[in-house]
Design a protein around this motif. Structure first.
Motif, PDB file in Angstrom:
ATOM      1  N   VAL A   1       9.986  -2.270  -5.499  1.00 32.26           N
ATOM      2  CA  VAL A   1      10.930  -1.947  -4.427  1.00 32.26           C
ATOM      3  C   VAL A   1      11.083  -3.142  -3.490  1.00 32.26           C
ATOM      4  CG1 VAL A   1      11.372  -0.407  -2.473  1.00 32.26           C
ATOM      5  CG2 VAL A   1      10.361   0.505  -4.579  1.00 32.26           C
ATOM      6  N   VAL A   2       9.961  -3.789  -3.161  1.00 28.71           N
ATOM      7  CA  VAL A   2      10.013  -4.975  -2.307  1.00 28.71           C
ATOM      8  C   VAL A   2      10.868  -6.061  -2.950  1.00 28.71           C
ATOM      9  CG1 VAL A   2       8.652  -6.820  -1.260  1.00 28.71           C
ATOM     10  CG2 VAL A   2       7.766  -4.475  -1.283  1.00 28.71           C
TER      11      VAL A   2
ATOM     12  N   TRP B   1      14.770  -5.696  -2.955  1.00 26.67           N
ATOM     13  CA  TRP B   1      15.514  -6.006  -1.740  1.00 26.67           C
ATOM     14  C   TRP B   1      15.239  -7.407  -1.214  1.00 26.67           C
ATOM     15  CZ3 TRP B   1      19.392  -3.061  -1.316  1.00 26.67           C
ATOM     16  CH2 TRP B   1      19.311  -1.737  -1.759  1.00 26.67           C
ATOM     17  N   ALA B   2      14.097  -7.992  -1.554  1.00 25.86           N
ATOM     18  CA  ALA B   2      13.793  -9.348  -1.080  1.00 25.86           C
ATOM     19  C   ALA B   2      14.672 -10.384  -1.758  1.00 25.86           C
ATOM     20  CB  ALA B   2      12.317  -9.666  -1.311  1.00 25.86           C
ATOM     21  N   GLN B   3      14.945 -10.199  -3.064  1.00 29.76           N
ATOM     22  CA  GLN B   3      15.727 -11.207  -3.773  1.00 29.76           C
ATOM     23  C   GLN B   3      17.161 -11.327  -3.242  1.00 29.76           C
ATOM     24  OE1 GLN B   3      15.407 -11.539  -8.171  1.00 29.76           O
ATOM     25  NE2 GLN B   3      15.129 -13.617  -7.426  1.00 29.76           N
ATOM     26  N   PRO B   4      17.880 -10.226  -3.048  1.00 28.70           N
ATOM     27  CA  PRO B   4      19.210 -10.365  -2.428  1.00 28.70           C
ATOM     28  C   PRO B   4      19.152 -11.002  -1.045  1.00 28.70           C
ATOM     29  CG  PRO B   4      18.987  -8.211  -3.453  1.00 28.70           C
ATOM     30  CD  PRO B   4      17.625  -8.839  -3.488  1.00 28.70           C
ATOM     31  N   LEU B   5      18.090 -10.691  -0.292  1.00 25.18           N
ATOM     32  CA  LEU B   5      17.966 -11.261   1.049  1.00 25.18           C
ATOM     33  C   LEU B   5      17.804 -12.781   0.984  1.00 25.18           C
ATOM     34  CD1 LEU B   5      17.901 -10.446   4.007  1.00 25.18           C
ATOM     35  CD2 LEU B   5      15.418 -10.182   3.818  1.00 25.18           C
ATOM     36  N   VAL B   6      17.045 -13.268   0.001  1.00 22.91           N
ATOM     37  CA  VAL B   6      16.898 -14.718  -0.180  1.00 22.91           C
ATOM     38  C   VAL B   6      18.251 -15.347  -0.486  1.00 22.91           C
ATOM     39  CG1 VAL B   6      15.977 -16.484  -1.733  1.00 22.91           C
ATOM     40  CG2 VAL B   6      14.481 -14.690  -0.869  1.00 22.91           C
TER      41      VAL B   6
ATOM     42  N   VAL C   1       0.837  -1.192   0.000  1.00 23.66           N
ATOM     43  CA  VAL C   1       0.000   0.000   0.000  1.00 23.66           C
ATOM     44  C   VAL C   1       0.878   1.251   0.000  1.00 23.66           C
ATOM     45  CG1 VAL C   1      -1.745   1.299   1.293  1.00 23.66           C
ATOM     46  CG2 VAL C   1      -1.881  -1.193   1.165  1.00 23.66           C
ATOM     47  N   ARG C   2       2.060   1.146   0.632  1.00 29.88           N
ATOM     48  CA  ARG C   2       2.966   2.300   0.748  1.00 29.88           C
ATOM     49  C   ARG C   2       4.235   2.137  -0.093  1.00 29.88           C
ATOM     50  NH1 ARG C   2       0.620   1.503   5.732  1.00 29.88           N
ATOM     51  NH2 ARG C   2      -0.313   3.349   6.683  1.00 29.88           N
TER      52      ARG C   2
ATOM     53  N   ARG D   1      17.019  -2.713 -11.790  1.00 30.17           N
ATOM     54  CA  ARG D   1      16.914  -1.320 -12.262  1.00 30.17           C
ATOM     55  C   ARG D   1      15.770  -1.162 -13.252  1.00 30.17           C
ATOM     56  NH1 ARG D   1      22.457   0.240 -14.833  1.00 30.17           N
ATOM     57  NH2 ARG D   1      21.268   2.175 -15.165  1.00 30.17           N
ATOM     58  N   TRP D   2      15.370  -2.238 -13.917  1.00 31.85           N
ATOM     59  CA  TRP D   2      14.356  -2.137 -14.967  1.00 31.85           C
ATOM     60  C   TRP D   2      13.006  -2.703 -14.560  1.00 31.85           C
ATOM     61  CZ3 TRP D   2      19.491  -3.373 -16.125  1.00 31.85           C
ATOM     62  CH2 TRP D   2      20.155  -2.416 -16.892  1.00 31.85           C
ATOM     63  N   TYR D   3      12.823  -3.020 -13.258  1.00 31.99           N
ATOM     64  CA  TYR D   3      11.504  -3.478 -12.839  1.00 31.99           C
ATOM     65  C   TYR D   3      10.461  -2.409 -13.157  1.00 31.99           C
ATOM     66  CZ  TYR D   3      13.673  -7.168  -9.987  1.00 31.99           C
ATOM     67  OH  TYR D   3      14.381  -8.262  -9.543  1.00 31.99           O
ATOM     68  N   THR D   4       9.348  -2.842 -13.674  1.00 34.38           N
ATOM     69  CA  THR D   4       8.252  -1.904 -13.924  1.00 34.38           C
ATOM     70  C   THR D   4       6.934  -2.624 -13.688  1.00 34.38           C
ATOM     71  OG1 THR D   4       7.199  -0.469 -15.557  1.00 34.38           O
ATOM     72  CG2 THR D   4       8.172  -2.490 -16.385  1.00 34.38           C
ATOM     73  N   GLU D   5       5.948  -1.854 -13.284  1.00 35.60           N
ATOM     74  CA  GLU D   5       4.636  -2.430 -13.007  1.00 35.60           C
ATOM     75  C   GLU D   5       3.712  -2.351 -14.206  1.00 35.60           C
ATOM     76  OE1 GLU D   5       2.908  -1.366  -9.135  1.00 35.60           O
ATOM     77  OE2 GLU D   5       4.800  -0.373  -8.745  1.00 35.60           O
TER      78      GLU D   5
END
Length: 400
Positions: free
Chosen positions: A74-75, A78-83, A68-69, A181-185
């Protein structure tokens, strides 16, 4: 959003799906080595294994509130490197609490990763105006095959977990960060701000429930193959130990092949027809496995299962996006939870039925559940060409 931007977004998201396939396969295919490294007893192992999908479900729930925010891209960034770092932590630790923490982080991050990847996939498919979702899951299957192959090499050469995982993380972590860098919705700015507004915005769990059940049934079938195919072939159908390892590899390859052409099938025949066909083929596969007189007929059944089950999960996510176009992120996050429900239920269900009854009979249970998907097949409409309820034409139908 330009055509080039969408193509770059599609390629980067495909890379993310592939990286996740590698990471997950490296973890699950080296469970015996993990057990040996940390001295995890057979009694304690199921607790560790169950904790990962449970925490992943919790991560998916959290992401429903977070997006929602914070946008899904963005999620995911950062989630993929954390995995990947959590996977490295599993390989690097020595004490029991090390692996407990690493697997805990892995589970939470995987839930966030799976949800955000599929959110982006649903959004990009809406922007394209045609089915591309199954192709992303094909990339995941390809990554899974690569990861399983790397795990086989590590086991064959008797490499430590750290020696197996470190080179993979060193290569994939920078690749994932650069690709992010190229993620898009694939949304207009006003659509991204709209949140739950607009047609199909209010998320109704009652409407989403049929898709949740389908997701659960599909993963019960998938976990049955991944956890029981080798034992079934060897103990029930009398194959050799070497031959018993073949069905799951065949299943993975047929899953990849089916997903590689799945989008073409959806564009040609529609999602409802493809899901119905996949459900019938998968149910037929379980039936063949249940009555197989020998190992080779059993492998034919597992081959049918790969081609049948492979289309259901990506089309379920896509259907959730069509059902709630104004609130697809929350719909995908909630639906993603049932991925882990099916995974948790499938393996112990078949094992308990096999011990109490027979493993041939146990195979009939996921067969019936997959057939139940036919009851809910209408939830997969309208077809991809009718996004927006027929009120707007696809904006980028000519994107490659």
């Amino acid at each position: 959003m330009t055509d080039a931007g969408l193509r770059h977004g599609r390629a980067s998201l495909g890379l993310s799906f592939g990286v996740q396939g590698v990471a997950f396969a490296l973890l699950v295919t080296r469970i015996p080595a993990i057990q040996d490294q940390y001295g995890i007893s057979d009694g304690l192992l199921p607790i560790f294994l169950a904790a990962v999908p449970i925490l992943a479900g919790a991560g998916s729930v959290a992401i429903e509130k977070l997006v929602v925010r914070v946008r899904p891209g963005v999620v995911l960034r950062w989630a993929q490197p954390l995995v990947l770092l959590a996977l490295l932590g599993v390989g690097a630790g020595r004490e029991m609490w090390h692996v407990a923490v690493a697997l805990g982080v892995f589970g939470l991050a995987v839930g966030a990763l799976d949800a955000s990847m599929n959110m982006l996939g649903v959004s990009l498919q809406r922007a394209y105006g045609r089915s591309i979702m199954t192709g992303f899951h094909a990339a995941y299957s390809l990554g899974g095959i690569a990861g399983a192959s790397l795990a086989w090499v590590g086991a064959r050469w008797d490499l430590s977990l750290l020696a197996s995982y470190l080179p993979v993380v060193v290569v994939l972590l920078p690749a994932a960060l650069i690709g992010s860098r190229w993620y898009t919705e694939g949304k207009r700015p006003e659509e991204a701000r709209a949140g739950s507004g607009g047609p199909g915005g209010a998320l109704s769990f009652k409407l989403l429930l049929p898709l949740c059940l389908v997701m659960t049934f599909a993963y019960i079938g998938d976990s049955t193959v991944s956890n029981w195919s080798a034992k079934y072939l060897q103990d029930v159908l009398g194959s050799s130990e070497q031959l018993a390892t073949v069905p799951y590899n065949v299943y993975m390859v047929t899953t990849l092949l089916g997903r590689a052409v799945g989008d073409l099938g959806v564009r040609r025949f529609g999602a409802v027809a493809v899901v119905r066909g996949g459900s019938l083929l998968a149910a037929g596969g379980f039936a063949v496995v249940a009555v197989a007189p020998g190992a080779w007929v059993g492998m034919l059944g597992f081959t049918m299962l790969g081609f049948g089950l492979c289309v259901i999960v990506p089309q379920t996510f896509a259907a959730a996006g069509r059902m709630f176009p104004g609130n697809s992120d929350a719909a995908v996050a909630r639906l993603n939870i049932f991925n882990y429900v099916g995974f948790l239920v499938g393996s112990p269900l078949v094992g308990a039925l096999g011990d109490a009854w027979s493993y041939r009979g146990a195979m009939l249970v996921p067969m019936v559940l997959v057939l139940a998907t036919l009851v809910y097949a209408r939830a997969f409409g309208p077809e991809p060409a009718r996004y927006g309820g027929g009120h707007e034409r696809p904006r980028t139908a000519d994107v490659g």
